[in-house]
Design a protein around this motif. Sequence first.
Motif, short mmCIF file in Angstrom:
data_model
loop_
_atom_site.label_atom_id
_atom_site.label_comp_id
_atom_site.label_asym_id
_atom_site.label_seq_id
_atom_site.Cartn_x
_atom_site.Cartn_y
_atom_site.Cartn_z
N VAL A 111 1.15 -1.35 0.38
CA VAL A 111 0.05 -0.09 0.34
C VAL A 111 1.08 1.01 0.18
O VAL A 111 1.70 1.19 1.46
N GLU A 112 0.61 2.02 -1.26
CA GLU A 112 1.88 3.53 -1.37
C GLU A 112 0.49 4.64 -0.57
O GLU A 112 -0.17 4.24 -1.29
N VAL A 113 1.09 4.91 -0.16
CA VAL A 113 0.24 6.44 0.85
C VAL A 113 1.19 7.44 0.38
O VAL A 113 2.19 7.68 0.47
N ASP A 114 0.54 8.75 -0.65
CA ASP A 114 1.34 10.26 -0.87
C ASP A 114 0.23 10.79 0.37
O ASP A 114 -0.38 11.10 -0.04
N CYS A 115 1.31 11.62 1.08
CA CYS A 115 1.06 12.26 2.37
C CYS A 115 2.18 12.91 2.48
O CYS A 115 3.36 12.39 2.47
#
Length: 75
Positions: free
Chosen positions: A5-9
């Motif tokens: 899971v990749e989260v861009d924040c």
Amino acid sequence: MKINVEVDCTPEEARRAVGLPDLTPLHDKYVSMMMETMQGGVPPEMLETMMRSWAPMGEAGMAMWRKLFEGGAKS
């Protein structure tokens, strides 16, 4: 099975998502106090004593602080 899971924040968004407090004002105050102290002409012995009390890793921590201040003095 492997799931990624990749989260861009931003760090601020991640901090809020996890529920951590924003310590930016505290950090800014700390840095400004350190800068005032450094510009006030603090004797090296006082700095070493202060850094020893803050250094969590003993001599390795002192070496890190020494490099930091030597780099700041050169610039």
